[in-house]
Design a protein around this motif. Structure first.
Motif, PDB file in Angstrom:
ATOM      1  N   ALA A   1      16.701  28.421  -6.104  1.00  0.00           N
ATOM      2  CA  ALA A   1      17.300  27.872  -7.325  1.00  0.00           C
ATOM      3  C   ALA A   1      16.360  27.963  -8.524  1.00  0.00           C
ATOM      4  N   GLU A   2      15.050  27.892  -8.267  1.00  0.00           N
ATOM      5  CA  GLU A   2      14.073  27.910  -9.365  1.00  0.00           C
ATOM      6  C   GLU A   2      13.917  29.286 -10.012  1.00  0.00           C
ATOM      7  N   LEU A   3      14.342  30.330  -9.326  1.00  0.00           N
ATOM      8  CA  LEU A   3      14.202  31.674  -9.885  1.00  0.00           C
ATOM      9  C   LEU A   3      14.959  31.814 -11.205  1.00  0.00           C
ATOM     10  N   ALA A   4      16.030  31.034 -11.362  1.00  0.00           N
ATOM     11  CA  ALA A   4      16.823  31.097 -12.596  1.00  0.00           C
ATOM     12  C   ALA A   4      15.979  30.731 -13.815  1.00  0.00           C
TER      13      ALA A   4
ATOM     14  N   VAL B   1      12.125  37.494 -13.871  1.00  0.00           N
ATOM     15  CA  VAL B   1      12.007  37.129 -12.463  1.00  0.00           C
ATOM     16  C   VAL B   1      11.352  38.236 -11.632  1.00  0.00           C
ATOM     17  N   ASP B   2      11.661  39.504 -11.934  1.00  0.00           N
ATOM     18  CA  ASP B   2      11.034  40.602 -11.182  1.00  0.00           C
ATOM     19  C   ASP B   2       9.528  40.639 -11.404  1.00  0.00           C
ATOM     20  N   LYS B   3       9.111  40.307 -12.602  1.00  0.00           N
ATOM     21  CA  LYS B   3       7.679  40.245 -12.899  1.00  0.00           C
ATOM     22  C   LYS B   3       7.030  39.120 -12.096  1.00  0.00           C
ATOM     23  N   PHE B   4       7.676  37.967 -12.029  1.00  0.00           N
ATOM     24  CA  PHE B   4       7.163  36.829 -11.266  1.00  0.00           C
ATOM     25  C   PHE B   4       7.011  37.188  -9.787  1.00  0.00           C
ATOM     26  N   LEU B   5       7.976  37.946  -9.254  1.00  0.00           N
ATOM     27  CA  LEU B   5       7.972  38.292  -7.827  1.00  0.00           C
ATOM     28  C   LEU B   5       7.153  39.534  -7.506  1.00  0.00           C
ATOM     29  N   SER B   6       6.519  40.128  -8.529  1.00  0.00           N
ATOM     30  CA  SER B   6       5.760  41.363  -8.310  1.00  0.00           C
ATOM     31  C   SER B   6       4.380  41.119  -7.711  1.00  0.00           C
ATOM     32  N   VAL B   7       3.976  39.846  -7.613  1.00  0.00           N
ATOM     33  CA  VAL B   7       2.708  39.499  -6.968  1.00  0.00           C
ATOM     34  C   VAL B   7       2.980  38.527  -5.821  1.00  0.00           C
ATOM     35  N   LYS B   8       2.087  38.526  -4.868  1.00  0.00           N
ATOM     36  CA  LYS B   8       2.252  37.638  -3.711  1.00  0.00           C
ATOM     37  C   LYS B   8       2.034  36.184  -4.149  1.00  0.00           C
ATOM     38  N   PRO B   9       2.896  35.264  -3.727  1.00  0.00           N
ATOM     39  CA  PRO B   9       2.704  33.855  -4.093  1.00  0.00           C
ATOM     40  C   PRO B   9       1.445  33.287  -3.462  1.00  0.00           C
ATOM     41  N   GLY B  10       0.920  32.221  -4.045  1.00  0.00           N
ATOM     42  CA  GLY B  10      -0.338  31.673  -3.565  1.00  0.00           C
ATOM     43  C   GLY B  10      -0.332  30.185  -3.297  1.00  0.00           C
ATOM     44  N   ALA B  11      -1.320  29.745  -2.516  1.00  0.00           N
ATOM     45  CA  ALA B  11      -1.513  28.318  -2.267  1.00  0.00           C
ATOM     46  C   ALA B  11      -2.141  27.652  -3.479  1.00  0.00           C
ATOM     47  N   MET B  12      -2.971  28.408  -4.199  1.00  0.00           N
ATOM     48  CA  MET B  12      -3.593  27.938  -5.433  1.00  0.00           C
ATOM     49  C   MET B  12      -3.239  28.912  -6.547  1.00  0.00           C
ATOM     50  N   GLY B  13      -3.051  28.395  -7.743  1.00  0.00           N
ATOM     51  CA  GLY B  13      -2.694  29.280  -8.840  1.00  0.00           C
ATOM     52  C   GLY B  13      -3.073  28.713 -10.188  1.00  0.00           C
TER      53      GLY B  13
END
Length: 215
Positions: free
Chosen positions: A145-148, A154-166
């Protein structure tokens, strides 16, 4: 008409060393934190938080691939149903950036409140990192739901691996709501490098000790 969002391509050498450090650090962390797993298990077993040790929730990962994120369970077993059965509470949850204040959240247990305040609930994510679903450093993985909130970015956000720290966590975490959070997370996508990752990691460690924005 919106201009096409530019997505920075990460170098193969950066991705190699990033994964190398993810494996080394997550393996070491799981060994070092093994007494914490045991302690939380015991407190969970005999406290007010009886139920599974882990809470698993679907998050959206690298290039949109969903995965189950691991946390020490800080809520009652039927936490998701409590939200589903209370439209007013759910609307408040969404309006407050997919969170509720601890004092008004009926799902959080006493042990869970402490686990969140100290960020100990996040430790099991080293399992996700070792499995390659997350990285030590990266944007926080979100629910579908947060992708909206990211719109055409959104494609730019998903172009890197998510992290535990950011960068978002080190900048204030829950104190930075949407849409500002999007700008902070995407700043990391633009600036990602081993040096920047190191800087973010140290800033996160300081934020954890200060309990900044943790709830």
């Amino acid at each position: 008409m919106n201009e096409k969002v530019k997505i920075k391509q990460q170098s193969k050498s950066y991705l190699f060393w990033k994964r190398f450090f993810d494996i080394v650090l997550s393996s070491g962390a799981l060994v070092c934190f093994s007494p914490v797993f045991l302690a939380v298990f015991i407190m969970n077993r005999f406290g007010d938080n009886k139920g599974p040790l882990f809470y698993k929730q679907e998050r959206i990962g690298w290039y949109g691939k969903p995965f189950k994120i691991y946390k020490f369970r800080s809520m009652v077993v039927n936490a998701d149903k409590i939200l589903e059965d209370d439209p007013e509470l759910y609307d408040k949850y969404v309006a407050n950036n997919y969170k509720l204040e601890p004092e008004e959240d009926p799902r959080i247990t006493r042990l869970g409140e402490w686990l969140r305040k100290t960020s100990i609930d996040e430790i099991p994510q080293f399992i996700n990192i070792l499995r390659g679903e997350m990285s030590i450093i990266g944007p926080r993985p979100v629910i579908k739901a947060e992708l909206a909130e990211y719109g055409d970015r959104v494609d730019k956000f998903l172009s890197v691996k998510p992290g535990a720290m950011g960068l978002w966590q080190s900048s204030g975490r829950s104190n930075i709501p949407y849409p500002e959070r999007c700008d902070v997370e995407l700043e990391y996508v633009d600036e990602a490098s081993l040096g920047f990752d190191m800087k973010i990691m140290f800033k996160n460690i300081i934020s954890i000790f200060k309990s900044e924005g943790a709830y």
